[in-house]
Design an enzyme around this catalytic site. Structure first.
Site, PDB file in Angstrom:
ATOM      1  N   ASP A  66       0.867  -1.181   0.000  1.00 32.00           N
ATOM      2  CA  ASP A  66       0.000   0.000   0.000  1.00 32.00           C
ATOM      3  C   ASP A  66       0.901   1.228   0.000  1.00 32.00           C
ATOM      4  OD1 ASP A  66      -1.709   2.078   0.404  1.00 32.00           O
ATOM      5  OD2 ASP A  66      -2.612   1.285   2.243  1.00 32.00           O
ATOM      6  N   ASN A  93       3.241   2.958 -12.379  1.00 31.37           N
ATOM      7  CA  ASN A  93       1.901   3.125 -12.956  1.00 31.37           C
ATOM      8  C   ASN A  93       0.824   3.319 -11.894  1.00 31.37           C
ATOM      9  OD1 ASN A  93      -0.470   2.545 -14.883  1.00 31.37           O
ATOM     10  ND2 ASN A  93      -0.577   0.880 -13.379  1.00 31.37           N
ATOM     11  N   TYR A 160      -5.100  15.767  -7.904  1.00 27.15           N
ATOM     12  CA  TYR A 160      -4.646  14.840  -8.951  1.00 27.15           C
ATOM     13  C   TYR A 160      -3.712  15.546  -9.935  1.00 27.15           C
ATOM     14  CZ  TYR A 160      -4.946  11.270 -12.619  1.00 27.15           C
ATOM     15  OH  TYR A 160      -4.648  10.311 -13.562  1.00 27.15           O
ATOM     16  N   LYS A 164       0.307  14.826 -10.725  1.00 30.33           N
ATOM     17  CA  LYS A 164       0.817  14.418 -12.042  1.00 30.33           C
ATOM     18  C   LYS A 164       1.775  15.461 -12.624  1.00 30.33           C
ATOM     19  CE  LYS A 164      -1.372  10.464 -12.207  1.00 30.33           C
ATOM     20  NZ  LYS A 164      -0.650   9.194 -12.160  1.00 30.33           N
TER      21      LYS A 164
HETATM   22  N1  LIG Z   1      -7.520   5.408 -17.147  1.00 33.54           N
HETATM   23  C1  LIG Z   1      -7.265   6.648 -17.527  1.00 33.54           C
HETATM   24  O1  LIG Z   1      -8.052   7.281 -18.278  1.00 33.54           O
HETATM   25  C2  LIG Z   1      -6.007   7.321 -17.082  1.00 33.54           C
HETATM   26  C3  LIG Z   1      -5.630   8.502 -17.713  1.00 33.54           C
HETATM   27  C4  LIG Z   1      -4.451   9.127 -17.324  1.00 33.54           C
HETATM   28  C5  LIG Z   1      -3.653   8.561 -16.358  1.00 33.54           C
HETATM   29  N2  LIG Z   1      -4.029   7.405 -15.748  1.00 33.54           N
HETATM   30  C6  LIG Z   1      -3.148   6.842 -14.724  1.00 33.54           C
HETATM   31  O2  LIG Z   1      -2.972   5.475 -14.974  1.00 33.54           O
HETATM   32  C7  LIG Z   1      -2.595   4.809 -13.758  1.00 33.54           C
HETATM   33  C8  LIG Z   1      -3.407   3.534 -13.627  1.00 33.54           C
HETATM   34  O3  LIG Z   1      -4.772   3.890 -13.470  1.00 33.54           O
HETATM   35  P1  LIG Z   1      -5.968   3.108 -14.152  1.00 33.54           P
HETATM   36  O4  LIG Z   1      -6.777   4.113 -14.863  1.00 33.54           O
HETATM   37  O5  LIG Z   1      -5.468   1.917 -14.877  1.00 33.54           O
HETATM   38  O6  LIG Z   1      -6.830   2.735 -12.868  1.00 33.54           O
HETATM   39  P2  LIG Z   1      -7.007   1.423 -11.996  1.00 33.54           P
HETATM   40  O7  LIG Z   1      -7.484   0.299 -12.850  1.00 33.54           O
HETATM   41  O8  LIG Z   1      -7.846   1.870 -10.853  1.00 33.54           O
HETATM   42  O9  LIG Z   1      -5.536   1.077 -11.513  1.00 33.54           O
HETATM   43  C9  LIG Z   1      -4.934   1.705 -10.428  1.00 33.54           C
HETATM   44  C10 LIG Z   1      -3.841   0.813  -9.881  1.00 33.54           C
HETATM   45  O10 LIG Z   1      -3.154   1.537  -8.838  1.00 33.54           O
HETATM   46  C11 LIG Z   1      -3.127   0.738  -7.670  1.00 33.54           C
HETATM   47  N3  LIG Z   1      -3.232   1.553  -6.459  1.00 33.54           N
HETATM   48  C12 LIG Z   1      -4.236   2.400  -6.117  1.00 33.54           C
HETATM   49  N4  LIG Z   1      -4.039   2.883  -4.878  1.00 33.54           N
HETATM   50  C13 LIG Z   1      -2.885   2.320  -4.425  1.00 33.54           C
HETATM   51  C14 LIG Z   1      -2.176   2.393  -3.211  1.00 33.54           C
HETATM   52  N5  LIG Z   1      -2.596   3.118  -2.152  1.00 33.54           N
HETATM   53  N6  LIG Z   1      -1.029   1.683  -3.094  1.00 33.54           N
HETATM   54  C15 LIG Z   1      -0.588   0.926  -4.116  1.00 33.54           C
HETATM   55  N7  LIG Z   1      -1.234   0.784  -5.290  1.00 33.54           N
HETATM   56  C16 LIG Z   1      -2.369   1.480  -5.429  1.00 33.54           C
HETATM   57  C17 LIG Z   1      -4.338  -0.170  -7.773  1.00 33.54           C
HETATM   58  O11 LIG Z   1      -4.123  -1.338  -6.966  1.00 33.54           O
HETATM   59  P3  LIG Z   1      -5.307  -2.223  -6.302  1.00 33.54           P
HETATM   60  O12 LIG Z   1      -6.515  -2.036  -7.202  1.00 33.54           O
HETATM   61  O13 LIG Z   1      -4.757  -3.588  -6.311  1.00 33.54           O
HETATM   62  O14 LIG Z   1      -5.561  -1.693  -4.938  1.00 33.54           O
HETATM   63  C18 LIG Z   1      -4.394  -0.467  -9.264  1.00 33.54           C
HETATM   64  O15 LIG Z   1      -3.559  -1.542  -9.580  1.00 33.54           O
HETATM   65  C19 LIG Z   1      -2.826   5.834 -12.636  1.00 33.54           C
HETATM   66  O16 LIG Z   1      -1.593   6.382 -12.228  1.00 33.54           O
HETATM   67  C20 LIG Z   1      -3.691   6.899 -13.306  1.00 33.54           C
HETATM   68  O17 LIG Z   1      -3.507   8.176 -12.732  1.00 33.54           O
HETATM   69  C21 LIG Z   1      -5.199   6.775 -16.080  1.00 33.54           C
END
Ligand SMILES: NC(=O)c1ccc[n+]([C@@H]2O[C@H](COP(=O)([O-])OP(=O)(O)OC[C@H]3O[C@@H](n4cnc5c(N)ncnc54)[C@H](OP(=O)(O)O)[C@@H]3O)[C@@H](O)[C@H]2O)c1
Length: 262
Positions: A66, A93, A160, A164
């Site tokens: 975490d 990531n 956020y 970033k």
């Molecule tokens: N999807 C988009 O449109 C988008 C756009 C721009 C940037 N991003 C970035 O992409 C990255 C991945 O996001 P996603 O969209 O793929 O969302 P996601 O499916 O919710 O993935 C988030 C990941 O981060 C982990 N995480 C969250 N809180 C955490 C904590 N306290 N400690 C350790 N790990 C933690 C989660 O682990 P668990 O679920 O196992 O707890 C999960 O594996 C993020 O950095 C996000 O800001 C996403």
């Protein structure tokens, strides 16, 4: 042309239990990388990622941490480093997409939590990675997963967007510091990529139209597309690339906020 230098590369991917991280894991597995897959709470998600990449023939191990508990990050990293007796690359990531009006978070509780997970933990991981690479007299590559919110943002996103934008700036500073050691640091800036967390809302026709009409490419991105960019940034073909922000958003930011001319 096939990307070079990925076969056998030992890569730690944080947040590989769903969404973009899971997509990155699949692409890197296909490219022949050996993977340390991190998750926090989603045990079934990480098992699915693990099964998928193993079925593809990749060697992979799973570790939990975490990142809100910053004091645990270094021991997590050391375990990840030892998994395959070293690492060649780190993909920061994992992140939380927090949304709140600043006026609703006057004590900055959510702000601080967002910065811990999205910026401080990547700082600790990257610095540990660089220390270990330098000690092992080897180069390395880091890919940070930022967001277009670092470049242009909107209401509810001060925590956020700050996290970033900090990640983009940190990437550049670390690229400068660690270039002489052969460690490259780059950052992805994804636009809107539907993941398990957002799929239901983003696939509603009215919502999809609202978003995609402002995207020159006319569609959302995919986790695999973020994976392809990551694979490139980790490959030998990107050997001269460091300190760069690679925006992948279907043209959303390039378009700006001009009125449409039809
Ligand atoms: N999807 C988009 O449109 C988008 C756009 C721009 C940037 N991003 C970035 O992409 C990255 C991945 O996001 P996603 O969209 O793929 O969302 P996601 O499916 O919710 O993935 C988030 C990941 O981060 C982990 N995480 C969250 N809180 C955490 C904590 N306290 N400690 C350790 N790990 C933690 C989660 O682990 P668990 O679920 O196992 O707890 C999960 O594996 C993020 O950095 C996000 O800001 C996403």
């Amino acid at each position: 042309m096939k990307l070079s230098g990925l076969e056998g590369k030992r890569v730690l991917i944080t947040g590989a239990s769903s969404g973009i991280g899971a997509g990155m894991a699949k692409v890197l597995a296909e490219a022949g990388c050996r993977l340390v897959l991190h998750f926090n709470r989603n045990a079934s998600g990480i098992e699915e990622t693990l099964n998928t990449v193993q079925e593809m023939g990749a060697e992979a191990e799973v570790l939990q941490c975490d990142f809100a508990q910053l004091e645990t990050v270094r021991s997590f990293f050391d375990e990840a480093w030892q998994t395959f007796e070293g690492l060649d690359a780190l993909v920061n990531n994992a992140g939380i997409v927090t949304k709140s009006l600043a006026l609703k978070d006057p004590e900055g509780v959510q702000f601080n939590e967002t910065l811990a997970v999205n910026l401080q933990a990547p700082y600790l991981l990257s610095t540990a990675f660089a220390q270990c690479c330098i000690e092992a007299k080897q180069g390395g590559a880091i890919v940070n997963n930022s967001s277009i919110h670092a470049q242009a943002t909107c209401e509810w996103f001060s925590a956020y967007a700050a996290s970033k934008a900090g990640m983009d700036a940190m990437t550049k500073a670390q690229a400068v510091e660690w270039g002489p050691y052969g460690i490259r640091v780059n950052v992805l800036a994804p636009g809107v990529v539907p993941v398990e967390r957002t799929q239901a809302i983003l696939s509603q026709p009215a919502m999809e139209k609202k978003w995609t009409q402002n995207m020159p490419m006319g569609r959302y991105g995919t986790p695999e597309e973020m994976g392809y960019a990551t694979a490139y940034l980790l490959s030998d073909e990107a050997a001269w690339m460091t300190g760069s922000v690679l925006t992948l958003d279907g043209g959303l930011i390039a378009r700006g906020n001009y009125p449409r001319r039809d």
